[in-house]
Write an enzyme that holds these catalytic residues in place. Structure first.
Site, short mmCIF file in Angstrom:
data_model
loop_
_atom_site.label_atom_id
_atom_site.label_comp_id
_atom_site.label_asym_id
_atom_site.label_seq_id
_atom_site.Cartn_x
_atom_site.Cartn_y
_atom_site.Cartn_z
N ASP A 62 15.32 -2.75 1.60
CA ASP A 62 14.94 -1.39 1.93
C ASP A 62 13.56 -1.37 0.67
O ASP A 62 13.59 -1.49 -0.28
CB ASP A 62 15.19 0.02 1.37
CG ASP A 62 15.17 0.89 1.13
OD1 ASP A 62 14.26 1.26 1.12
OD2 ASP A 62 16.29 1.88 0.88
N ASN A 89 2.49 -2.45 6.29
CA ASN A 89 2.40 -1.92 6.75
C ASN A 89 4.00 -0.06 7.26
O ASN A 89 2.92 0.76 7.10
CB ASN A 89 3.00 -2.09 8.36
CG ASN A 89 2.60 -0.71 9.51
OD1 ASN A 89 2.11 -0.38 10.64
ND2 ASN A 89 3.83 -0.75 10.14
N TYR A 151 -0.95 12.16 1.01
CA TYR A 151 -0.36 10.64 2.08
C TYR A 151 -2.06 10.86 1.65
O TYR A 151 -2.41 9.50 1.89
CB TYR A 151 0.01 11.57 3.21
CG TYR A 151 -0.38 10.89 4.43
CD1 TYR A 151 0.80 9.51 4.73
CD2 TYR A 151 -1.48 10.95 5.09
CE1 TYR A 151 0.85 8.52 5.52
CE2 TYR A 151 -1.43 9.70 6.27
CZ TYR A 151 -0.62 8.73 6.32
OH TYR A 151 -0.69 8.07 7.47
N LYS A 155 -3.14 7.02 0.34
CA LYS A 155 -3.82 6.01 1.42
C LYS A 155 -5.30 6.16 0.69
O LYS A 155 -6.07 5.28 1.09
CB LYS A 155 -4.31 7.08 3.13
CG LYS A 155 -2.46 6.37 3.73
CD LYS A 155 -2.16 5.20 3.67
CE LYS A 155 -1.06 5.53 4.68
NZ LYS A 155 0.01 4.56 4.98
#
Length: 255
Positions: A62, A89, A151, A155
Site C-alpha cells: 500500500d 504509476n 489533482y 501532477k
C-alpha cells in the site's frame, strides 16, 4: 531494441500500469509488480510469464502508508538486484471538490501522487547514477497544465520535478520523464465513480498508445511527454489562457 533489464511498475494491475507491465515485458524485461491486491498481482505475473516468457516478482504494498513504501524502497535499493526502469504509476482520483473531501482523502491523494513518487525516485537514483544508466517515468497528466484542484497541483509537481531531474541527471545517463496523458480509457475514472460522458469522444485516448509514446520519449531523453498532437495543443493553450478557462469539463458522478 532496449537491452532487457529489470523494471518496477507501481499500480501494475490495472489501467496504464497494466499496459506498462505488458509492453515492458514484451521487451523482455524482468518485471517487479507493485500494487495492493496480492491476488491481482499474481494474476498479472502469471499473464506476463505465460505471454512473454519473462521472470516476474510480485510485491504487494500500500503506497499510501510508510510500511508499504518502505518495502518498495528496499527493493529499489537492493544492490544485488538492480532496477533499471522505474514507473511511478499508482494513483487515485477524487470526485468531489476540495472543500467537500475528507482531509484524510486529500492527505492520501497527496501522499500517493507526490510524496511516494519522490521517495521512490530518491531510492532508485543513487544506484542508477552509479551505473550511469537508468530510466524513470512519472505518470502525471495533462491536468498538470490546467486548474483542476489538488489533482492538477499534484501532477504539476510531478511535471516540474521530472523536468528538473531529467536536466540534472540526463548527462549521467538517467532519463526522467513526466508522462502527461489526457483522458484515457482505463479503470481510473470508473474507480472514482466519474461519469465518463462529460468528456467528448475525441478527448479519449487508448492506453496502449499512451504507454508506447511515453516509453519511446523517455528512451529518447525527453523530460515531458504529452501523447498525441491534440493534447500537445491542449497543454500549450492551457499555459496561456486565463485560469478560469482551464478547469476542463465538470466532474459528475455516475447515475
Amino acid at each position: 531494441m532496449n537491452t532487457p533489464t529489470t523494471a518496477l511498475v507501481t499500480g501494475a494491475t490495472a489501467g496504464l500500469g497494466a499496459e506498462f507491465s505488458r509492453q515492458l515485458a514484451q521487451e523482455g524485461h524482468t518485471m517487479v509488480l507493485v500494487a495492493r491486491d496480492a491476488a491481482r498481482l499474481q494474476q498479472m505475473a502469471d499473464e506476463l510469464e505465460r505471454d512473454y516468457s519473462v521472470k516476474t516478482e510480485v510485491l504487494p504494498a500500500d503506497l499510501t502508508d510508510d510500511a508499504g513504501v518502505a518495502a518498495v524502497v528496499g527493493r529499489l535499493t537492493d544492490p544485488e538486484r538492480p532496477v533499471e526502469i522505474l514507473v511511478n504509476n499508482a494513483g487515485i482520483g477524487l470526485l468531489d471538490s476540495f472543500e467537500n473531501n475528507p482531509v484524510e482523502d486529500e492527505r492520501m491523494h497527496l501522499r500517493l501522487h507526490v510524496q511516494t513518487p519522490m521517495e521512490l525516485c530518491h531510492a532508485a537514483l543513487p544506484g542508477m547514477l552509479q551505473r550511469h544508466s537508468g530510466r524513470i517515468i512519472n505518470v502525471a497528466s495533462v491536468a498538470a497544465f490546467a486548474n483542476r484542484g489538488t489533482y492538477s497541483a499534484a501532477k504539476a509537481w510531478q511535471v516540474n520535478f521530472s523536468r528538473w531531474a531529467n536536466l540534472a541527471y540526463g548527462p549521467s545517463g538517467v532519463h526522467v520523464t513526466a508522462l502527461c496523458p489526457g483522458f484515457t480509457h482505463t479503470e481510473f475514472h470508473d474507480r472514482m465513480g466519474m461519469d465518463k460522458s462529460v468528456a467528448p469522444r475525441w478527448m479519449w485516448l487508448r492506453a496502449d498508445r499512451v504507454v508506447r509514446d511515453g516509453l519511446a520519449e523517455n528512451a529518447r531523453g525527453k523530460g515531458v511527454s504529452i501523447p498525441t498532437k491534440r493534447y500537445k495543443l491542449v497543454a500549450a493553450v492551457s499555459r496561456v489562457l486565463p485560469a478560469r478557462f482551464t478547469s476542463g469539463p465538470p466532474r459528475r458522478a455516475k447515475q
